[in-house]
Design an enzyme around this catalytic site. Structure first.
Site, PDB file in Angstrom:
ATOM      1  N   ASP A 217     -76.565 -49.951  -2.251  1.00  0.00           N
ATOM      2  CA  ASP A 217     -77.401 -50.787  -1.371  1.00  0.00           C
ATOM      3  C   ASP A 217     -78.371 -49.800  -0.811  1.00  0.00           C
ATOM      4  OD1 ASP A 217     -78.261 -53.392  -0.196  1.00  0.00           O
ATOM      5  OD2 ASP A 217     -77.729 -52.541   1.713  1.00  0.00           O
ATOM      6  N   GLU A 276     -80.521 -48.932  -5.730  1.00  0.00           N
ATOM      7  CA  GLU A 276     -81.520 -49.962  -5.289  1.00  0.00           C
ATOM      8  C   GLU A 276     -82.373 -49.231  -4.207  1.00  0.00           C
ATOM      9  OE1 GLU A 276     -82.725 -53.590  -2.274  1.00  0.00           O
ATOM     10  OE2 GLU A 276     -81.253 -51.871  -1.683  1.00  0.00           O
TER      11      GLU A 276
HETATM   12  C1  NOJ Z   1     -80.580 -54.854   0.096  1.00  0.00           C
HETATM   13  C2  NOJ Z   1     -80.015 -55.768  -0.500  1.00  0.00           C
HETATM   14  O1  NOJ Z   1     -80.233 -56.380  -1.639  1.00  0.00           O
HETATM   15  C3  NOJ Z   1     -80.281 -57.134   0.438  1.00  0.00           C
HETATM   16  O2  NOJ Z   1     -79.874 -58.485   0.431  1.00  0.00           O
HETATM   17  C4  NOJ Z   1     -80.145 -56.654   1.953  1.00  0.00           C
HETATM   18  O3  NOJ Z   1     -80.344 -57.786   3.232  1.00  0.00           O
HETATM   19  C5  NOJ Z   1     -80.450 -55.353   2.342  1.00  0.00           C
HETATM   20  N1  NOJ Z   1     -80.657 -54.482   1.494  1.00  0.00           N
HETATM   21  C6  NOJ Z   1     -79.684 -54.886   3.655  1.00  0.00           C
HETATM   22  O4  NOJ Z   1     -78.322 -54.399   3.253  1.00  0.00           O
END
Ligand code: NOJ
Length: 544
Positions: A217, A276
Protein backbone atom coordinates in the site's frame (compact mmCIF):
# COMPACT_ATOMS: atom_id res chain seq x y z
CA UNK A 1 2.19 -23.09 10.35
CA UNK A 2 4.56 -23.47 7.42
CA UNK A 3 2.86 -24.75 4.29
CA UNK A 4 4.19 -26.87 1.47
CA UNK A 5 5.17 -24.47 -1.21
CA UNK A 6 5.10 -26.55 -4.33
CA UNK A 7 1.62 -25.89 -5.61
CA UNK A 8 -0.32 -28.10 -7.93
CA UNK A 9 -1.07 -26.29 -11.16
CA UNK A 10 -4.06 -28.32 -12.22
CA UNK A 11 -5.34 -26.41 -15.19
CA UNK A 12 -2.23 -24.74 -16.45
CA UNK A 13 -1.46 -26.03 -19.90
CA UNK A 14 0.26 -23.05 -21.47
CA UNK A 15 4.02 -22.94 -21.92
CA UNK A 16 5.16 -21.00 -18.90
CA UNK A 17 8.88 -21.01 -18.50
CA UNK A 18 9.21 -18.17 -15.97
CA UNK A 19 7.94 -17.81 -12.41
CA UNK A 20 4.17 -17.90 -11.95
CA UNK A 21 3.70 -14.18 -11.33
CA UNK A 22 5.13 -13.03 -14.66
CA UNK A 23 1.85 -13.76 -16.42
CA UNK A 24 -0.56 -14.41 -13.55
CA UNK A 25 -4.14 -13.21 -13.47
CA UNK A 26 -4.72 -11.99 -9.93
CA UNK A 27 -8.20 -11.38 -8.54
CA UNK A 28 -8.61 -8.63 -5.97
CA UNK A 29 -10.86 -9.50 -3.04
CA UNK A 30 -12.08 -6.45 -1.12
CA UNK A 31 -12.67 -8.49 1.99
CA UNK A 32 -15.62 -6.59 3.52
CA UNK A 33 -17.62 -6.81 0.29
CA UNK A 34 -16.85 -10.22 -1.19
CA UNK A 35 -18.76 -12.76 0.89
CA UNK A 36 -20.07 -12.71 4.44
CA UNK A 37 -19.53 -16.04 6.17
CA UNK A 38 -21.05 -15.29 9.59
CA UNK A 39 -24.13 -13.23 8.65
CA UNK A 40 -23.16 -9.93 10.31
CA UNK A 41 -23.40 -8.06 7.01
CA UNK A 42 -19.64 -7.64 6.60
CA UNK A 43 -17.59 -9.82 4.27
CA UNK A 44 -14.96 -11.92 6.05
CA UNK A 45 -12.31 -14.62 5.70
CA UNK A 46 -14.81 -17.41 6.21
CA UNK A 47 -16.83 -15.99 3.31
CA UNK A 48 -13.75 -16.00 1.08
CA UNK A 49 -13.04 -19.61 2.03
CA UNK A 50 -16.50 -20.70 0.95
CA UNK A 51 -16.09 -18.95 -2.40
CA UNK A 52 -12.61 -20.21 -3.30
CA UNK A 53 -14.07 -22.83 -5.68
CA UNK A 54 -15.77 -19.95 -7.53
CA UNK A 55 -12.36 -18.33 -8.07
CA UNK A 56 -10.83 -21.61 -9.19
CA UNK A 57 -13.70 -22.07 -11.68
CA UNK A 58 -13.36 -18.49 -12.89
CA UNK A 59 -9.83 -19.41 -13.89
CA UNK A 60 -7.64 -16.92 -12.05
CA UNK A 61 -4.19 -17.82 -10.71
CA UNK A 62 -4.18 -15.95 -7.41
CA UNK A 63 -6.17 -13.73 -5.13
CA UNK A 64 -5.03 -10.56 -3.45
CA UNK A 65 -6.94 -9.93 -0.23
CA UNK A 66 -7.22 -6.34 1.04
CA UNK A 67 -6.28 -5.77 4.72
CA UNK A 68 -7.96 -8.05 7.27
CA UNK A 69 -5.74 -7.07 10.19
CA UNK A 70 -6.93 -5.74 13.54
CA UNK A 71 -8.24 -2.28 12.73
CA UNK A 72 -10.74 0.33 13.90
CA UNK A 73 -11.74 0.50 10.19
CA UNK A 74 -11.39 4.25 9.83
CA UNK A 75 -10.28 3.53 6.25
CA UNK A 76 -11.66 0.09 5.49
CA UNK A 77 -8.75 -1.68 7.22
CA UNK A 78 -5.96 0.46 5.71
CA UNK A 79 -5.55 1.72 9.28
CA UNK A 80 -3.83 -1.22 10.94
CA UNK A 81 -3.70 -1.48 14.73
CA UNK A 82 -1.90 -4.83 14.84
CA UNK A 83 -0.18 -6.25 11.76
CA UNK A 84 0.00 -9.77 13.15
CA UNK A 85 -3.64 -10.14 14.21
CA UNK A 86 -6.87 -10.63 12.27
CA UNK A 87 -9.68 -8.20 12.98
CA UNK A 88 -12.35 -10.06 14.99
CA UNK A 89 -15.06 -8.84 12.60
CA UNK A 90 -13.22 -10.54 9.72
CA UNK A 91 -12.07 -13.79 11.31
CA UNK A 92 -9.15 -15.30 13.14
CA UNK A 93 -5.56 -16.27 12.43
CA UNK A 94 -6.89 -19.81 12.11
CA UNK A 95 -9.17 -18.61 9.28
CA UNK A 96 -6.37 -17.05 7.28
CA UNK A 97 -4.18 -20.08 7.85
CA UNK A 98 -7.01 -22.34 6.60
CA UNK A 99 -7.75 -19.98 3.72
CA UNK A 100 -4.15 -20.14 2.50
CA UNK A 101 -4.08 -23.93 2.74
CA UNK A 102 -7.42 -24.32 0.97
CA UNK A 103 -6.46 -21.89 -1.76
CA UNK A 104 -3.19 -23.73 -2.33
CA UNK A 105 -5.02 -27.04 -2.53
CA UNK A 106 -7.13 -25.54 -5.34
CA UNK A 107 -4.05 -24.25 -7.17
CA UNK A 108 -4.67 -20.63 -6.17
CA UNK A 109 -1.98 -18.43 -4.66
CA UNK A 110 -2.67 -15.81 -2.01
CA UNK A 111 -1.29 -12.28 -1.82
CA UNK A 112 -1.96 -10.14 1.24
CA UNK A 113 -1.85 -6.38 1.66
CA UNK A 114 0.87 -4.66 3.68
CA UNK A 115 0.40 -1.07 4.86
CA UNK A 116 3.81 0.43 5.70
CA UNK A 117 3.30 4.17 5.16
CA UNK A 118 1.07 4.63 8.20
CA UNK A 119 -0.44 2.73 11.10
CA UNK A 120 -3.79 3.19 12.82
CA UNK A 121 -3.90 5.80 15.56
CA UNK A 122 -4.82 2.82 17.78
CA UNK A 123 -1.55 1.02 17.07
CA UNK A 124 0.48 0.41 20.27
CA UNK A 125 3.28 2.64 18.94
CA UNK A 126 1.00 5.60 18.35
CA UNK A 127 -0.70 5.22 21.72
CA UNK A 128 2.74 5.19 23.29
CA UNK A 129 3.68 8.28 21.31
CA UNK A 130 0.58 10.15 22.45
CA UNK A 131 1.16 9.19 26.06
CA UNK A 132 4.73 10.52 25.85
CA UNK A 133 5.76 14.15 26.11
CA UNK A 134 6.78 16.24 23.09
CA UNK A 135 10.35 15.39 22.15
CA UNK A 136 10.21 11.93 23.75
CA UNK A 137 11.81 9.07 21.81
CA UNK A 138 8.42 7.33 21.60
CA UNK A 139 7.30 10.05 19.19
CA UNK A 140 10.17 9.49 16.81
CA UNK A 141 8.55 6.52 15.12
CA UNK A 142 6.04 8.99 13.65
CA UNK A 143 6.29 12.47 12.14
CA UNK A 144 5.62 14.86 15.04
CA UNK A 145 6.54 18.52 14.50
CA UNK A 146 5.95 21.93 16.06
CA UNK A 147 3.36 24.15 14.42
CA UNK A 148 3.87 27.54 12.86
CA UNK A 149 2.40 30.86 14.02
CA UNK A 150 2.91 32.70 17.31
CA UNK A 151 1.64 29.78 19.42
CA UNK A 152 2.29 26.97 16.98
CA UNK A 153 -1.40 27.07 16.11
CA UNK A 154 -0.78 26.61 12.37
CA UNK A 155 0.21 23.31 10.77
CA UNK A 156 3.95 22.85 10.12
CA UNK A 157 3.46 23.22 6.37
CA UNK A 158 0.77 23.38 3.67
CA UNK A 159 0.65 19.70 2.79
CA UNK A 160 -2.81 18.32 2.18
CA UNK A 161 -4.22 14.93 3.05
CA UNK A 162 -5.10 12.75 0.07
CA UNK A 163 -8.59 12.55 1.61
CA UNK A 164 -8.91 16.35 1.83
CA UNK A 165 -8.01 18.92 4.50
CA UNK A 166 -4.59 19.48 6.06
CA UNK A 167 -2.19 16.55 6.35
CA UNK A 168 -1.48 17.53 9.98
CA UNK A 169 -3.49 17.09 13.17
CA UNK A 170 -2.69 18.79 16.46
CA UNK A 171 -2.58 16.82 19.69
CA UNK A 172 -3.59 18.33 23.06
CA UNK A 173 -0.02 19.23 24.07
CA UNK A 174 0.29 21.39 20.95
CA UNK A 175 2.43 19.16 18.69
CA UNK A 176 1.28 18.23 15.22
CA UNK A 177 1.59 14.84 13.50
CA UNK A 178 1.60 14.10 9.80
CA UNK A 179 -1.02 11.91 8.14
CA UNK A 180 -1.10 11.84 4.37
CA UNK A 181 -4.46 10.08 4.63
CA UNK A 182 -7.01 10.26 7.49
CA UNK A 183 -6.04 11.63 10.94
CA UNK A 184 -6.55 8.05 12.15
CA UNK A 185 -3.62 7.01 9.91
CA UNK A 186 -0.45 8.67 11.30
CA UNK A 187 2.55 8.42 8.96
CA UNK A 188 5.51 6.42 10.18
CA UNK A 189 9.05 7.78 10.25
CA UNK A 190 10.94 5.42 7.98
CA UNK A 191 14.30 6.86 9.04
CA UNK A 192 13.74 5.10 12.36
CA UNK A 193 15.57 1.75 12.54
CA UNK A 194 12.81 0.15 14.61
CA UNK A 195 10.27 0.90 11.89
CA UNK A 196 12.40 -0.77 9.27
CA UNK A 197 13.10 -3.79 11.46
CA UNK A 198 9.47 -4.15 12.48
CA UNK A 199 8.23 -4.37 8.90
CA UNK A 200 10.80 -6.97 7.97
CA UNK A 201 9.54 -8.98 10.90
CA UNK A 202 5.90 -8.51 9.86
CA UNK A 203 6.70 -9.69 6.34
CA UNK A 204 8.45 -12.75 7.74
CA UNK A 205 5.43 -13.49 9.95
CA UNK A 206 3.12 -13.71 6.92
CA UNK A 207 5.68 -15.47 4.73
CA UNK A 208 6.04 -18.11 7.43
CA UNK A 209 2.27 -18.52 7.45
CA UNK A 210 2.56 -19.37 3.77
CA UNK A 211 1.34 -16.35 1.81
CA UNK A 212 2.67 -16.05 -1.72
CA UNK A 213 3.34 -12.36 -1.59
CA UNK A 214 2.36 -8.82 -0.75
CA UNK A 215 0.56 -5.90 -2.29
CA UNK A 216 2.32 -2.84 -0.90
CA UNK A 217 0.00 0.00 0.00
CA UNK A 218 1.24 3.50 -0.89
CA UNK A 219 4.52 1.96 -1.97
CA UNK A 220 5.62 5.38 -3.21
CA UNK A 221 5.15 6.91 0.27
CA UNK A 222 7.30 6.41 3.38
CA UNK A 223 9.99 9.08 2.83
CA UNK A 224 9.21 12.78 2.88
CA UNK A 225 11.21 15.77 1.69
CA UNK A 226 13.32 16.45 4.83
CA UNK A 227 12.82 20.22 5.15
CA UNK A 228 9.03 19.78 4.87
CA UNK A 229 8.89 22.84 2.63
CA UNK A 230 5.52 24.19 1.47
CA UNK A 231 4.17 23.08 -1.87
CA UNK A 232 2.24 26.24 -2.66
CA UNK A 233 -0.61 24.49 -4.45
CA UNK A 234 -4.07 24.20 -2.98
CA UNK A 235 -5.32 21.10 -4.76
CA UNK A 236 -2.35 18.80 -4.27
CA UNK A 237 -4.41 15.67 -4.73
CA UNK A 238 -5.02 16.70 -8.34
CA UNK A 239 -1.25 16.35 -8.92
CA UNK A 240 -1.10 12.79 -7.61
CA UNK A 241 0.21 10.39 -10.21
CA UNK A 242 1.04 13.12 -12.74
CA UNK A 243 3.55 15.42 -11.01
CA UNK A 244 6.26 15.09 -8.42
CA UNK A 245 5.12 15.70 -4.82
CA UNK A 246 7.57 16.12 -1.92
CA UNK A 247 6.04 13.31 0.11
CA UNK A 248 5.83 10.69 -2.65
CA UNK A 249 8.17 8.70 -4.84
CA UNK A 250 11.42 9.79 -3.24
CA UNK A 251 14.55 7.91 -4.19
CA UNK A 252 15.22 6.73 -0.60
CA UNK A 253 12.17 4.45 -0.79
CA UNK A 254 14.06 2.05 -3.02
CA UNK A 255 16.37 1.11 -0.12
CA UNK A 256 13.37 -0.39 1.64
CA UNK A 257 12.51 -2.54 -1.33
CA UNK A 258 16.02 -3.85 -1.69
CA UNK A 259 15.81 -5.05 1.92
CA UNK A 260 12.38 -6.56 1.35
CA UNK A 261 13.43 -8.32 -1.83
CA UNK A 262 16.40 -9.84 -0.07
CA UNK A 263 14.03 -11.24 2.55
CA UNK A 264 11.53 -12.55 -0.01
CA UNK A 265 14.33 -14.27 -1.88
CA UNK A 266 15.23 -16.32 1.18
CA UNK A 267 11.83 -18.07 0.92
CA UNK A 268 11.17 -20.83 -1.57
CA UNK A 269 8.25 -20.71 -3.99
CA UNK A 270 8.60 -17.44 -5.90
CA UNK A 271 7.09 -15.07 -3.35
CA UNK A 272 6.13 -11.80 -4.96
CA UNK A 273 5.66 -8.12 -4.08
CA UNK A 274 3.50 -5.71 -6.08
CA UNK A 275 3.66 -1.96 -5.61
CA UNK A 276 0.73 0.38 -5.40
CA UNK A 277 2.68 3.38 -6.59
CA UNK A 278 1.05 6.46 -8.08
CA UNK A 279 4.02 8.07 -9.82
CA UNK A 280 4.21 10.57 -12.65
CA UNK A 281 5.19 8.25 -15.48
CA UNK A 282 6.02 4.71 -16.54
CA UNK A 283 9.76 5.35 -16.29
CA UNK A 284 9.53 6.33 -12.59
CA UNK A 285 7.39 3.25 -12.01
CA UNK A 286 9.99 1.01 -13.60
CA UNK A 287 12.49 2.01 -10.90
CA UNK A 288 10.44 0.01 -8.38
CA UNK A 289 10.84 -3.03 -10.63
CA UNK A 290 14.58 -3.27 -10.86
CA UNK A 291 15.81 -6.83 -10.43
CA UNK A 292 16.68 -6.38 -6.76
CA UNK A 293 13.44 -4.60 -5.84
CA UNK A 294 9.77 -5.43 -6.41
CA UNK A 295 8.33 -7.86 -8.91
CA UNK A 296 5.36 -5.90 -10.21
CA UNK A 297 3.61 -2.54 -9.94
CA UNK A 298 0.04 -1.65 -10.76
CA UNK A 299 -0.25 0.14 -14.05
CA UNK A 300 -2.56 3.00 -13.14
CA UNK A 301 -1.80 4.79 -16.38
CA UNK A 302 -3.57 1.96 -18.20
CA UNK A 303 -6.53 2.18 -15.83
CA UNK A 304 -6.83 5.92 -16.44
CA UNK A 305 -6.66 5.73 -20.23
CA UNK A 306 -9.52 7.26 -22.24
CA UNK A 307 -11.46 4.94 -24.50
CA UNK A 308 -9.68 5.54 -27.80
CA UNK A 309 -7.39 3.51 -30.02
CA UNK A 310 -4.46 5.99 -30.05
CA UNK A 311 -4.60 6.44 -26.28
CA UNK A 312 -4.58 2.70 -25.62
CA UNK A 313 -1.86 2.10 -28.15
CA UNK A 314 0.30 4.75 -26.50
CA UNK A 315 -0.18 3.44 -22.98
CA UNK A 316 0.50 -0.15 -24.02
CA UNK A 317 3.68 0.87 -25.84
CA UNK A 318 4.89 3.06 -22.96
CA UNK A 319 4.15 0.41 -20.39
CA UNK A 320 5.91 -2.35 -22.28
CA UNK A 321 8.92 -0.17 -23.03
CA UNK A 322 9.32 0.96 -19.43
CA UNK A 323 9.31 -2.54 -17.94
CA UNK A 324 11.43 -4.00 -20.73
CA UNK A 325 14.34 -1.86 -19.52
CA UNK A 326 14.27 -3.52 -16.10
CA UNK A 327 13.19 -7.01 -17.20
CA UNK A 328 9.91 -6.94 -15.27
CA UNK A 329 6.53 -8.01 -16.65
CA UNK A 330 3.93 -5.37 -17.48
CA UNK A 331 0.72 -5.42 -15.49
CA UNK A 332 -2.75 -4.37 -16.58
CA UNK A 333 -5.64 -3.25 -14.41
CA UNK A 334 -9.02 -1.71 -15.19
CA UNK A 335 -10.60 -1.29 -11.74
CA UNK A 336 -9.92 -1.53 -8.02
CA UNK A 337 -11.48 -0.53 -4.72
CA UNK A 338 -10.30 3.09 -5.02
CA UNK A 339 -11.67 4.08 -8.42
CA UNK A 340 -15.02 4.27 -10.15
CA UNK A 341 -15.88 0.91 -11.70
CA UNK A 342 -14.90 0.81 -15.36
CA UNK A 343 -18.35 -0.09 -16.73
CA UNK A 344 -19.43 3.32 -15.45
CA UNK A 345 -16.20 5.08 -16.43
CA UNK A 346 -16.64 3.85 -19.97
CA UNK A 347 -20.10 5.39 -20.26
CA UNK A 348 -22.37 3.15 -18.19
CA UNK A 349 -25.40 1.19 -19.41
CA UNK A 350 -25.10 -0.89 -22.57
CA UNK A 351 -22.24 1.28 -23.86
CA UNK A 352 -20.23 0.77 -20.67
CA UNK A 353 -20.96 -2.95 -20.73
CA UNK A 354 -19.88 -3.28 -24.37
CA UNK A 355 -16.65 -1.38 -23.75
CA UNK A 356 -15.95 -3.38 -20.60
CA UNK A 357 -16.31 -6.59 -22.63
CA UNK A 358 -13.87 -5.23 -25.19
CA UNK A 359 -11.52 -3.97 -22.49
CA UNK A 360 -11.17 -7.33 -20.77
CA UNK A 361 -10.41 -9.10 -24.04
CA UNK A 362 -7.76 -6.49 -24.76
CA UNK A 363 -6.35 -6.70 -21.23
CA UNK A 364 -6.13 -10.47 -21.09
CA UNK A 365 -4.47 -10.60 -24.50
CA UNK A 366 -1.63 -8.23 -23.56
CA UNK A 367 1.78 -9.57 -22.49
CA UNK A 368 2.28 -9.75 -18.74
CA UNK A 369 0.08 -10.07 -15.71
CA UNK A 370 -3.47 -8.80 -15.16
CA UNK A 371 -5.37 -7.74 -12.05
CA UNK A 372 -9.15 -8.14 -11.89
CA UNK A 373 -11.28 -6.43 -9.27
CA UNK A 374 -14.08 -8.45 -7.69
CA UNK A 375 -17.38 -7.90 -9.46
CA UNK A 376 -15.94 -6.72 -12.75
CA UNK A 377 -16.49 -10.26 -14.05
CA UNK A 378 -20.19 -9.62 -13.37
CA UNK A 379 -20.14 -6.25 -15.14
CA UNK A 380 -21.07 -4.44 -11.93
CA UNK A 381 -21.46 -0.69 -12.39
CA UNK A 382 -20.54 1.96 -9.83
CA UNK A 383 -23.39 2.51 -7.38
CA UNK A 384 -23.87 6.26 -7.56
CA UNK A 385 -27.00 6.66 -5.43
CA UNK A 386 -25.95 5.28 -2.05
CA UNK A 387 -27.80 7.26 0.63
CA UNK A 388 -25.62 9.77 2.49
CA UNK A 389 -26.15 8.05 5.82
CA UNK A 390 -24.58 4.75 4.72
CA UNK A 391 -21.38 6.24 3.30
CA UNK A 392 -18.31 5.08 5.23
CA UNK A 393 -15.36 6.20 3.14
CA UNK A 394 -13.39 8.86 5.07
CA UNK A 395 -13.26 10.92 1.86
CA UNK A 396 -16.92 11.79 2.37
CA UNK A 397 -16.39 13.43 5.77
CA UNK A 398 -12.94 14.82 5.04
CA UNK A 399 -14.11 16.57 1.88
CA UNK A 400 -16.90 18.32 3.77
CA UNK A 401 -19.44 16.15 1.93
CA UNK A 402 -18.34 17.24 -1.52
CA UNK A 403 -16.69 13.97 -2.56
CA UNK A 404 -18.88 10.91 -2.09
CA UNK A 405 -15.76 8.74 -1.94
CA UNK A 406 -15.18 5.17 -2.96
CA UNK A 407 -18.08 3.27 -1.43
CA UNK A 408 -19.82 3.06 -4.81
CA UNK A 409 -17.26 0.55 -6.08
CA UNK A 410 -17.29 -1.41 -2.79
CA UNK A 411 -20.89 -2.56 -2.77
CA UNK A 412 -21.17 -6.27 -1.87
CA UNK A 413 -21.12 -8.89 -4.60
CA UNK A 414 -24.49 -10.38 -5.67
CA UNK A 415 -24.16 -14.15 -5.61
CA UNK A 416 -27.64 -15.63 -5.96
CA UNK A 417 -31.31 -15.46 -4.96
CA UNK A 418 -34.05 -12.99 -5.70
CA UNK A 419 -33.72 -10.38 -2.97
CA UNK A 420 -30.91 -8.03 -1.98
CA UNK A 421 -28.23 -8.61 -0.83
CA UNK A 422 -28.43 -11.64 -3.14
CA UNK A 423 -26.62 -14.32 -1.17
CA UNK A 424 -23.89 -12.04 0.19
CA UNK A 425 -24.32 -13.73 3.58
CA UNK A 426 -25.28 -17.23 4.67
CA UNK A 427 -28.83 -18.46 3.90
CA UNK A 428 -31.44 -16.29 5.59
CA UNK A 429 -29.08 -13.35 6.24
CA UNK A 430 -30.39 -10.07 4.85
CA UNK A 431 -27.67 -7.76 6.10
CA UNK A 432 -24.97 -5.98 4.14
CA UNK A 433 -22.81 -3.10 5.32
CA UNK A 434 -23.66 -1.17 2.15
CA UNK A 435 -27.05 -1.72 0.51
CA UNK A 436 -26.98 -3.83 -2.66
CA UNK A 437 -29.19 -2.33 -5.40
CA UNK A 438 -32.55 -4.13 -5.58
CA UNK A 439 -32.19 -4.51 -9.36
CA UNK A 440 -28.91 -6.49 -9.25
CA UNK A 441 -30.57 -9.90 -9.40
CA UNK A 442 -29.78 -10.20 -13.11
CA UNK A 443 -26.11 -9.40 -12.38
CA UNK A 444 -25.68 -12.15 -9.80
CA UNK A 445 -23.33 -15.06 -10.31
CA UNK A 446 -26.30 -17.41 -10.36
CA UNK A 447 -28.11 -15.36 -13.02
CA UNK A 448 -25.04 -15.18 -15.28
CA UNK A 449 -23.59 -18.66 -14.88
CA UNK A 450 -24.14 -20.76 -17.99
CA UNK A 451 -25.58 -17.83 -19.99
CA UNK A 452 -23.23 -17.67 -22.98
CA UNK A 453 -23.72 -13.94 -23.58
CA UNK A 454 -23.08 -12.95 -19.94
CA UNK A 455 -20.07 -10.99 -18.71
CA UNK A 456 -19.22 -13.84 -16.34
CA UNK A 457 -19.04 -16.41 -19.12
CA UNK A 458 -16.99 -14.02 -21.26
CA UNK A 459 -14.43 -13.75 -18.45
CA UNK A 460 -14.44 -17.49 -17.84
CA UNK A 461 -13.91 -18.30 -21.49
CA UNK A 462 -11.23 -15.63 -21.91
CA UNK A 463 -9.37 -16.96 -18.86
CA UNK A 464 -9.71 -20.54 -20.08
CA UNK A 465 -8.30 -19.62 -23.49
CA UNK A 466 -5.53 -17.55 -21.93
CA UNK A 467 -4.33 -20.63 -20.08
CA UNK A 468 -4.71 -22.89 -23.07
CA UNK A 469 -3.11 -20.77 -25.81
CA UNK A 470 0.68 -20.85 -25.90
CA UNK A 471 0.91 -17.34 -27.37
CA UNK A 472 -0.83 -15.59 -24.47
CA UNK A 473 0.56 -14.63 -21.07
CA UNK A 474 4.24 -13.66 -21.08
CA UNK A 475 6.10 -12.68 -24.23
CA UNK A 476 5.78 -9.80 -26.66
CA UNK A 477 3.18 -8.35 -29.01
CA UNK A 478 3.40 -7.12 -32.58
CA UNK A 479 1.00 -4.47 -33.83
CA UNK A 480 -0.56 -5.17 -37.20
CA UNK A 481 -2.49 -2.94 -39.57
CA UNK A 482 -5.96 -2.02 -38.42
CA UNK A 483 -8.68 0.33 -39.66
CA UNK A 484 -8.92 3.80 -38.09
CA UNK A 485 -10.26 3.66 -34.56
CA UNK A 486 -9.10 0.06 -34.12
CA UNK A 487 -6.07 -1.69 -32.68
CA UNK A 488 -4.87 -5.08 -33.87
CA UNK A 489 -1.94 -7.14 -32.65
CA UNK A 490 -0.47 -10.59 -32.85
CA UNK A 491 0.83 -12.75 -30.03
CA UNK A 492 3.05 -15.34 -31.64
CA UNK A 493 2.18 -16.70 -35.03
CA UNK A 494 -1.24 -18.01 -34.09
CA UNK A 495 -3.12 -15.41 -32.10
CA UNK A 496 -4.63 -12.10 -33.22
CA UNK A 497 -6.66 -9.61 -31.16
CA UNK A 498 -8.60 -6.78 -32.80
CA UNK A 499 -10.38 -4.05 -30.83
CA UNK A 500 -12.78 -1.53 -32.35
CA UNK A 501 -12.83 1.56 -30.09
CA UNK A 502 -15.06 3.47 -32.52
CA UNK A 503 -18.80 4.02 -32.48
CA UNK A 504 -19.50 2.33 -35.83
CA UNK A 505 -18.86 -1.18 -37.13
CA UNK A 506 -15.74 -1.68 -39.25
CA UNK A 507 -14.80 -4.35 -41.74
CA UNK A 508 -11.74 -6.37 -40.78
CA UNK A 509 -10.17 -9.44 -42.31
CA UNK A 510 -11.22 -12.81 -40.97
CA UNK A 511 -7.87 -13.92 -39.56
CA UNK A 512 -8.80 -17.55 -39.16
CA UNK A 513 -10.88 -19.28 -36.55
CA UNK A 514 -12.78 -16.91 -34.29
CA UNK A 515 -12.03 -17.83 -30.68
CA UNK A 516 -14.03 -15.29 -28.72
CA UNK A 517 -15.74 -11.96 -29.31
CA UNK A 518 -17.51 -9.43 -27.12
CA UNK A 519 -20.47 -9.35 -29.53
CA UNK A 520 -21.44 -11.35 -32.63
CA UNK A 521 -19.53 -10.61 -35.84
CA UNK A 522 -21.29 -10.88 -39.18
CA UNK A 523 -19.81 -11.68 -42.58
CA UNK A 524 -18.89 -8.70 -44.78
CA UNK A 525 -17.75 -8.29 -48.36
CA UNK A 526 -14.58 -9.87 -49.72
CA UNK A 527 -14.41 -12.55 -47.05
CA UNK A 528 -14.11 -10.03 -44.22
CA UNK A 529 -16.24 -9.63 -41.13
CA UNK A 530 -18.00 -6.68 -39.58
CA UNK A 531 -16.61 -5.91 -36.11
CA UNK A 532 -19.27 -3.99 -34.15
CA UNK A 533 -18.56 -0.70 -32.34
CA UNK A 534 -16.81 -1.05 -28.95
CA UNK A 535 -16.03 -4.71 -29.51
CA UNK A 536 -12.96 -6.93 -29.40
CA UNK A 537 -12.35 -10.28 -31.01
CA UNK A 538 -9.74 -13.00 -30.55
CA UNK A 539 -8.67 -15.10 -33.52
CA UNK A 540 -6.63 -18.21 -33.96
CA UNK A 541 -4.73 -17.54 -37.14
CA UNK A 542 -5.00 -20.38 -39.58
CA UNK A 543 -2.98 -20.92 -42.74
CA UNK A 544 -4.41 -18.90 -45.64
C1 NOJ B 1 -4.39 2.92 -1.00
C2 NOJ B 1 -5.53 2.01 -0.72
O1 NOJ B 1 -5.83 1.28 -1.88
C3 NOJ B 1 -6.66 2.89 -0.27
O2 NOJ B 1 -7.87 2.18 -0.19
C4 NOJ B 1 -6.29 3.51 1.05
O3 NOJ B 1 -7.31 4.43 1.43
C5 NOJ B 1 -4.97 4.27 0.94
N1 NOJ B 1 -3.97 3.55 0.23
C6 NOJ B 1 -4.42 4.59 2.31
O4 NOJ B 1 -3.94 3.43 2.92
Amino acid sequence: MNLPLTLPEPSRTRDNPGPWWRDAVIYQVYVRSFADGNGDGVGDLLGIRTRLPYLRDLGVDALWITPFYASPMADGGYDVADYRAVDPTLGTLGDIDALVREAHALGLRVIVDIVPNHTSDRHAWFREALAAAPGDAARERYMFRDGRGADGELPPNDWESVFGGPAWTRVPDGSWYLHLFAPEQPDLNWHHPEVRAEFLDILAFWLNLGVDGFRIDVAHGMFKEPTLADIGHDRQISLLGTQALPYFDRDEVHEIYRDWRALLDTYPGDRVAVAEAWVPDAARLALYLRPDELHQAFNFHYLGTDWSAPAFRAVVDDSLAAVADVGAPATWVLSNHDVQRHVTRYGGGPLGQARARAAVLLTLALPGSAYLYQGEELGLPEVTDLPDEVLQDPQWERSGHTDRGRDGCRVPIPWDGTEAPFGFGPPGSRQSWLPVPADWQGLSVQAQRGRPDSMLELYREALRLRRALPGLGGGTLRWIDAPDGCLAFERGAEFVCVVNFGDAPVTIPAYGRQLLAGAPLVAAEAGGVLLPADTAVWWERTAE
